[in-house]
Design a protein around this motif. Structure first.
Motif, PDB file in Angstrom:
ATOM      1  N   GLU A   3      17.240  10.776  -0.726  1.00  0.00           N
ATOM      2  CA  GLU A   3      16.159   9.838  -1.061  1.00  0.00           C
ATOM      3  C   GLU A   3      15.975   8.787   0.020  1.00  0.00           C
ATOM      4  OE1 GLU A   3      13.048   8.163  -3.016  1.00  0.00           O
ATOM      5  OE2 GLU A   3      14.043  10.046  -3.484  1.00  0.00           O
ATOM      6  N   SER A   4      17.058   8.337   0.600  1.00  0.00           N
ATOM      7  CA  SER A   4      16.977   7.316   1.650  1.00  0.00           C
ATOM      8  C   SER A   4      16.201   7.833   2.862  1.00  0.00           C
ATOM      9  CB  SER A   4      18.381   6.899   2.072  1.00  0.00           C
ATOM     10  OG  SER A   4      18.323   5.985   3.126  1.00  0.00           O
ATOM     11  N   LYS A   5      16.468   9.062   3.239  1.00  0.00           N
ATOM     12  CA  LYS A   5      15.755   9.627   4.397  1.00  0.00           C
ATOM     13  C   LYS A   5      14.276   9.817   4.089  1.00  0.00           C
ATOM     14  CE  LYS A   5      19.681  11.911   6.515  1.00  0.00           C
ATOM     15  NZ  LYS A   5      20.246  13.193   6.938  1.00  0.00           N
ATOM     16  N   ARG A   6      13.960  10.231   2.849  1.00  0.00           N
ATOM     17  CA  ARG A   6      12.549  10.378   2.456  1.00  0.00           C
ATOM     18  C   ARG A   6      11.835   9.025   2.494  1.00  0.00           C
ATOM     19  NH1 ARG A   6      14.406  13.169  -2.170  1.00  0.00           N
ATOM     20  NH2 ARG A   6      14.798  15.289  -1.572  1.00  0.00           N
ATOM     21  N   ARG A   7      12.504   8.008   1.976  1.00  0.00           N
ATOM     22  CA  ARG A   7      11.916   6.672   1.966  1.00  0.00           C
ATOM     23  C   ARG A   7      11.721   6.174   3.391  1.00  0.00           C
ATOM     24  NH1 ARG A   7      15.853   3.548  -0.120  1.00  0.00           N
ATOM     25  NH2 ARG A   7      15.822   4.828  -1.981  1.00  0.00           N
ATOM     26  N   LYS A   8      12.685   6.459   4.256  1.00  0.00           N
ATOM     27  CA  LYS A   8      12.582   6.030   5.652  1.00  0.00           C
ATOM     28  C   LYS A   8      11.405   6.714   6.344  1.00  0.00           C
ATOM     29  CE  LYS A   8      15.338   5.362   9.807  1.00  0.00           C
ATOM     30  NZ  LYS A   8      16.652   5.525  10.415  1.00  0.00           N
ATOM     31  N   GLN A   9      11.210   7.979   6.080  1.00  0.00           N
ATOM     32  CA  GLN A   9      10.081   8.696   6.682  1.00  0.00           C
ATOM     33  C   GLN A   9       8.761   8.181   6.123  1.00  0.00           C
ATOM     34  OE1 GLN A   9      10.797  12.839   6.002  1.00  0.00           O
ATOM     35  NE2 GLN A   9      12.035  13.069   7.871  1.00  0.00           N
ATOM     36  N   ALA A  10       8.719   7.881   4.828  1.00  0.00           N
ATOM     37  CA  ALA A  10       7.475   7.432   4.195  1.00  0.00           C
ATOM     38  C   ALA A  10       7.083   6.034   4.677  1.00  0.00           C
ATOM     39  CB  ALA A  10       7.616   7.446   2.684  1.00  0.00           C
ATOM     40  N   LEU A  11       8.063   5.144   4.817  1.00  0.00           N
ATOM     41  CA  LEU A  11       7.756   3.769   5.201  1.00  0.00           C
ATOM     42  C   LEU A  11       7.590   3.602   6.711  1.00  0.00           C
ATOM     43  CD1 LEU A  11      10.105   1.787   2.816  1.00  0.00           C
ATOM     44  CD2 LEU A  11       7.650   2.073   2.623  1.00  0.00           C
ATOM     45  N   GLY A  12       8.231   4.405   7.467  1.00  0.00           N
ATOM     46  CA  GLY A  12       8.115   4.323   8.926  1.00  0.00           C
ATOM     47  C   GLY A  12       8.734   3.044   9.472  1.00  0.00           C
ATOM     48  N   ASP A  13       7.926   2.238  10.168  1.00  0.00           N
ATOM     49  CA  ASP A  13       8.425   0.998  10.794  1.00  0.00           C
ATOM     50  C   ASP A  13       8.762  -0.080   9.771  1.00  0.00           C
ATOM     51  OD1 ASP A  13       8.214   2.087  13.291  1.00  0.00           O
ATOM     52  OD2 ASP A  13       6.220   1.252  13.676  1.00  0.00           O
ATOM     53  N   ASP A  14       8.219   0.002   8.571  1.00  0.00           N
ATOM     54  CA  ASP A  14       8.479  -1.011   7.544  1.00  0.00           C
ATOM     55  C   ASP A  14       9.794  -0.782   6.804  1.00  0.00           C
ATOM     56  OD1 ASP A  14       6.123  -2.300   8.131  1.00  0.00           O
ATOM     57  OD2 ASP A  14       4.972  -1.228   6.601  1.00  0.00           O
ATOM     58  N   TYR A  15      10.519   0.277   7.132  1.00  0.00           N
ATOM     59  CA  TYR A  15      11.772   0.583   6.453  1.00  0.00           C
ATOM     60  C   TYR A  15      12.809  -0.499   6.750  1.00  0.00           C
ATOM     61  CZ  TYR A  15      15.932   3.038   4.889  1.00  0.00           C
ATOM     62  OH  TYR A  15      17.092   3.388   4.248  1.00  0.00           O
ATOM     63  N   GLY A  16      13.428  -1.031   5.718  1.00  0.00           N
ATOM     64  CA  GLY A  16      14.467  -2.042   5.873  1.00  0.00           C
ATOM     65  C   GLY A  16      13.947  -3.460   5.870  1.00  0.00           C
ATOM     66  N   LYS A  17      12.646  -3.643   5.909  1.00  0.00           N
ATOM     67  CA  LYS A  17      12.072  -4.982   5.864  1.00  0.00           C
ATOM     68  C   LYS A  17      11.959  -5.436   4.417  1.00  0.00           C
ATOM     69  CE  LYS A  17       9.435  -4.608  10.125  1.00  0.00           C
ATOM     70  NZ  LYS A  17       8.096  -4.627  10.717  1.00  0.00           N
ATOM     71  N   SER A  18      12.019  -6.740   4.231  1.00  0.00           N
ATOM     72  CA  SER A  18      11.935  -7.297   2.888  1.00  0.00           C
ATOM     73  C   SER A  18      10.521  -7.125   2.332  1.00  0.00           C
ATOM     74  CB  SER A  18      12.300  -8.784   2.934  1.00  0.00           C
ATOM     75  OG  SER A  18      12.346  -9.323   1.647  1.00  0.00           O
ATOM     76  N   GLU A  19      10.439  -6.777   1.055  1.00  0.00           N
ATOM     77  CA  GLU A  19       9.146  -6.554   0.415  1.00  0.00           C
ATOM     78  C   GLU A  19       8.481  -7.885   0.085  1.00  0.00           C
ATOM     79  OE1 GLU A  19       9.393  -4.147  -3.044  1.00  0.00           O
ATOM     80  OE2 GLU A  19      10.857  -2.803  -2.156  1.00  0.00           O
TER      81      GLU A  19
END
Length: 72
Positions: A3-19
């Motif tokens: 799931e983490s890898k899917r989320r990382k691919q879906a979010l792209g550059d926004d991955y790990g940034k605060s919502e």
């Protein structure tokens, strides 16, 4: 794929940034809100400590100085 890898691919550059808290306030993130709560809580406790110290001075130390002026 996890799931983490899917989320990382879906979010792209926004991955790990605060919502953001609200979509119409993109600069107000959850991390900044937590920081605001921490700072205001610390400030409140400092204010309570100052108020207690002021009360001790007015209640106990202040009258002792006034008493010495009357006795002398």
């Amino acid at each position: 794929m996890g799931e983490s890898k899917r989320r990382k691919q879906a979010l792209g550059d926004d991955y790990g940034k605060s919502e953001p808290i609200a979509s119409w306030l993109p600069f107000l993130t959850k991390q900044k809100a937590e920081q605001f709560v921490q700072i205001t809580s610390t400030g409140a406790w400092i204010g309570i400590g100052v108020m207690v110290a002021f009360w001790i001075v007015v209640r106990f130390i202040g009258p002792s100085f006034g008493w010495w002026e009357v006795v002398q």
